[in-house]
Design a protein around this motif. Structure first.
Motif, PDB file in Angstrom:
ATOM      1  N   MET A  67       0.851  -1.183  -0.014  1.00 41.39           N
ATOM      2  CA  MET A  67      -0.114   0.021  -0.006  1.00 41.39           C
ATOM      3  C   MET A  67       0.787   1.264  -0.063  1.00 41.39           C
ATOM      4  N   HIS A  68       1.876   1.212   0.727  1.00 38.85           N
ATOM      5  CA  HIS A  68       2.838   2.356   0.975  1.00 38.85           C
ATOM      6  C   HIS A  68       4.139   2.435  -0.156  1.00 38.85           C
ATOM      7  N   ARG A  69       4.191   1.323  -0.924  1.00 35.97           N
ATOM      8  CA  ARG A  69       5.205   1.235  -2.077  1.00 35.97           C
ATOM      9  C   ARG A  69       6.560   1.158  -1.312  1.00 35.97           C
ATOM     10  N   VAL A  70       6.520   0.485  -0.323  1.00 37.03           N
ATOM     11  CA  VAL A  70       8.044   0.347   0.247  1.00 37.03           C
ATOM     12  C   VAL A  70       8.733  -0.890   0.102  1.00 37.03           C
ATOM     13  N   PRO A  71       9.837  -1.104  -0.402  1.00 33.47           N
ATOM     14  CA  PRO A  71      10.547  -2.283  -0.774  1.00 33.47           C
ATOM     15  C   PRO A  71      10.769  -2.833   0.550  1.00 33.47           C
ATOM     16  N   VAL A  72      10.693  -4.311   0.520  1.00 31.06           N
ATOM     17  CA  VAL A  72      11.069  -5.090   1.688  1.00 31.06           C
ATOM     18  C   VAL A  72      12.129  -6.134   1.422  1.00 31.06           C
ATOM     19  N   VAL A  73      12.972  -6.472   2.398  1.00 31.17           N
ATOM     20  CA  VAL A  73      13.949  -7.507   2.306  1.00 31.17           C
ATOM     21  C   VAL A  73      13.651  -8.616   3.391  1.00 31.17           C
ATOM     22  N   ALA A  85      20.141 -11.422   1.563  1.00 30.45           N
ATOM     23  CA  ALA A  85      19.250 -10.679   2.638  1.00 30.45           C
ATOM     24  C   ALA A  85      19.980  -9.479   3.178  1.00 30.45           C
ATOM     25  N   ALA A  86      21.177  -8.785   2.433  1.00 26.32           N
ATOM     26  CA  ALA A  86      21.869  -7.709   2.785  1.00 26.32           C
ATOM     27  C   ALA A  86      20.558  -6.500   2.727  1.00 26.32           C
ATOM     28  N   GLY A  87      20.929  -5.480   3.530  1.00 25.57           N
ATOM     29  CA  GLY A  87      19.887  -4.442   3.573  1.00 25.57           C
ATOM     30  C   GLY A  87      19.742  -3.645   2.130  1.00 25.57           C
ATOM     31  N   LEU A  92      12.532  -1.818   4.243  1.00 24.12           N
ATOM     32  CA  LEU A  92      12.128  -2.471   5.350  1.00 24.12           C
ATOM     33  C   LEU A  92      12.554  -3.796   5.382  1.00 24.12           C
ATOM     34  N   THR A  93      13.397  -4.312   6.381  1.00 28.44           N
ATOM     35  CA  THR A  93      14.035  -5.713   6.428  1.00 28.44           C
ATOM     36  C   THR A  93      12.813  -6.536   7.219  1.00 28.44           C
ATOM     37  N   ILE A  94      12.392  -7.743   6.809  1.00 28.38           N
ATOM     38  CA  ILE A  94      11.393  -8.515   7.576  1.00 28.38           C
ATOM     39  C   ILE A  94      12.177  -9.606   7.784  1.00 28.38           C
ATOM     40  N   VAL A  95      12.602  -9.922   9.277  1.00 27.56           N
ATOM     41  CA  VAL A  95      13.315 -10.860   9.644  1.00 27.56           C
ATOM     42  C   VAL A  95      12.527 -12.096  10.154  1.00 27.56           C
ATOM     43  N   LEU A  96      12.714 -13.135   9.722  1.00 27.05           N
ATOM     44  CA  LEU A  96      11.853 -14.366  10.102  1.00 27.05           C
ATOM     45  C   LEU A  96      11.804 -15.269  11.198  1.00 27.05           C
TER      46      LEU A  96
END
Ligand SMILES: Cc1cc2nc3c(=O)[nH]c(=O)nc-3n(C[C@H](O)[C@H](O)[C@H](O)COP(=O)(O)OP(=O)(O)OC[C@H]3O[C@@H](n4cnc5c(N)ncnc54)[C@H](O)[C@@H]3O)c2cc1C
Length: 470
Positions: A67-73, A85-87, A92-96
């Motif tokens: 929705m906010h068009r923000v890239p995620v890793v 998985a580098a920044g 936004l880095t999503i850690v599982l």
């Protein structure tokens, strides 16, 4: 390219709609998620880091990021060797890692249902307590996560017999870029309903969806291994021994090669009493049942002797064998004591291993670059490790030239520029060279269908259109 100017609004929305997800915005906290294990790659500082606790939170995060068009890793344990998985600066880095439960061990169906944050060694230990075995065995197994193994289609030390991670996946739960949750496959061993999305997501390095659950195949736990070390006066002889074993139909569980530099580094680090004069060493293991294990090693020994080994020793017992295998697993750490290591990951058809070894030797000698080669020779997968001083920009640039020449040799031998670590951001420019523009276009079509806004790990695997790889 996706913009990340929507990050402040995304963070407000996350605080309101996913209050259970742990959010890190402090620069020092974010800094620890900048890199994976590719020290030589430049990496961006994540704009924020979020650690969800369940699938619903992952779905909310991706819906809001879209929705906010923000890239995620997407990120597991961060042990990857391709920059996957580098920044990305401001993303936004999503850690599982908080999705860390083994959900079900189903002995009747020889499978396990697990969340992605479970560490590979913990999953192995959990199923071993039930007399079961999960084979995929990256050397980093004590630190890497199942999600990362799925993301990279990880290999390891027993692929020669058991294959890569993809061969052990029956089904997945995946959150798509817009937050939709889908399931692929399940507990059935045979399934031909539609396209195999399961196999598509495995190895896609977080560019097509985030895996939040996996159903993995198991086997009965094998008995103790029989282990052999063989030393050689030349790398070529060790390569010949690998080719001879393949030709003879010998399929050990482990067939690893260490060159002279690696033998010295491992022996310095662990004082194992290895033959420090040897040009190469093979570690060969059998997990065949009972007397079949020493018999398999007898057959391997015959092929090794015919190739001209200078000495062969067998591990006295399981403890000694564990010790030797662990030393091999720690080879990268041992080399890191010598300088910055750029680890490559080329693969060739197994019969071409001697030619690949010769090519690596020739290229690194011609450029005067220090190189230590080890790897999963039984799979045709070698890791030339280029060792250099990071404070010397010319030396760092030279590793790029050497790498490109090694890639060319691997491709000319019918091989691949990455057998198990993935394209990530480290090898993007080589993907079209290896697979061709037509295949890249097909991959782009899949990416466009599943992630139309391009928010999932942009620029990884597939170079973004117009992206300067400078
Ligand atoms: C000492 C050492 C030895 C190693 N030995 C081996 C080896 O023998 N064989 C081998 O194959 N690799 C090896 N590796 C590389 C690395 O450990 C593997 O690639 C591993 O699979 C990465 O797992 P991770 O949890 O650290 O993933 P990360 O590095 O965090 O992520 C890897 C990739 O997977 C994606 N990803 C992570 N989680 C998910 C998810 N839930 N859904 C979708 N995508 C996801 C990420 O975006 C990234 O692209 C080694 C690394 C080290 C440091």
């Amino acid at each position: 390219m996706v913009e990340n100017s929507g990050l402040p609004a995304l963070l407000d929305a996350l605080r309101a709609e996913a209050p259970g997800a742990r959010l890190l915005t402090d620069p020092l906290d974010r800094e620890s998620y900048r890199r994976d294990e590719t020290a030589y790659l430049s990496a961006g500082l994540p704009g924020a880091v979020v650690l969800p606790a369940d699938t619903a939170e992952v779905a909310t995060i991706l819906r809001l990021a879209s929705m906010h068009r923000v890239p995620v890793v997407p990120r597991g344990a961060g042990t990857g060797l391709s920059g996957g998985a580098a920044g990305i600066e401001g993303a936004l880095t999503i850690v599982l890692t908080r999705l860390d439960r083994v959900l079900e061990i189903d002995a009747d169906n020889l499978c396990v249902v697990t969340q992605p944050g479970v560490i590979n060694a913990d999953l192995k230990a959990a199923v071993a307590r039930e007399g079961l075995f999960y084979p995929p065995d990256p050397a980093s197994y004590e630190t890497c996560s199942i999600g990362g193994n799925l993301g990279t289609n990880a290999g390891g030390l027993c692929c020669v017999k058991y294959g890569q991670t993809r061969d052990w996946v029956l089904g997945l739960e995946v959150v798509l870029a817009d937050g939709t949750v889908i399931r692929t496959g399940g507990k059935t061993v045979k399934d031909t309903a539609g396209y195999s999305l399961t196999h598509l997501f495995v190895g896609s390095q977080g560019t097509l969806g985030i895996i939040t659950e996996a159903t993995l195949r198991l086997r009965p736990l094998p008995g103790p291994r029989a282990t052999l070390l063989a030393f050689f006066a030349s790398l070529g002889a060790a390569g010949d021994a690998v080719a001879a074993m393949t030709r003879a139909g010998i399929v050990p569980v482990t067939l690893e090669l260490l060159d002279h530099e690696t033998i010295l580094a491992v022996d310095d680090a662990h004082q194992l009493g290895l033959d420090r004069d040897a040009a190469a060493m093979l570690l060969v293991e059998s997990d065949a049942p009972g007397a079949a294990a020493p018999a398999e090693l007898d057959a391997a020994e015959a092929a090794i002797n015919a190739a001209g080994a200078t000495s062969i020793v067998r591990a006295a017992d399981a403890t000694e064998a564990d010790w030797l295998r662990q030393a091999r697993r720690l080879a990268l750490r041992a080399l890191e004591r010598k300088g910055t290591v750029r680890m490559e990951d080329v693969g060739v058809p197994r019969s071409r291993v001697p030619e690949l070894l010769a090519g690596i030797e020739r290229i690194t000698a011609a450029h005067g670059v220090r190189c230590a080669t080890f790897g999963h020779a039984g799979d045709g997968n070698l890791h030339p490790n280029l060792i250099f001083d990071r404070d010397d920009p010319a030396a760092e640039r030279l590793t790029e030239v050497v790498r490109d020449e090694i890639f060319r040799v691997a491709l000319d031998l019918g091989g691949t520029v990455t057998a198990e670590h993935g394209i990530g951001s480290a090898r993007r420019e080589w993907l079209p060279v290896q697979v061709g523009e037509g295949a890249v276009a097909a991959m782009r079509a899949i990416k466009g269908a599943l992630d139309p806004l391009g928010i999932l790990n942009p620029g990884r695997v597939l170079q973004e259109l117009g992206q300067d790889l400078g």
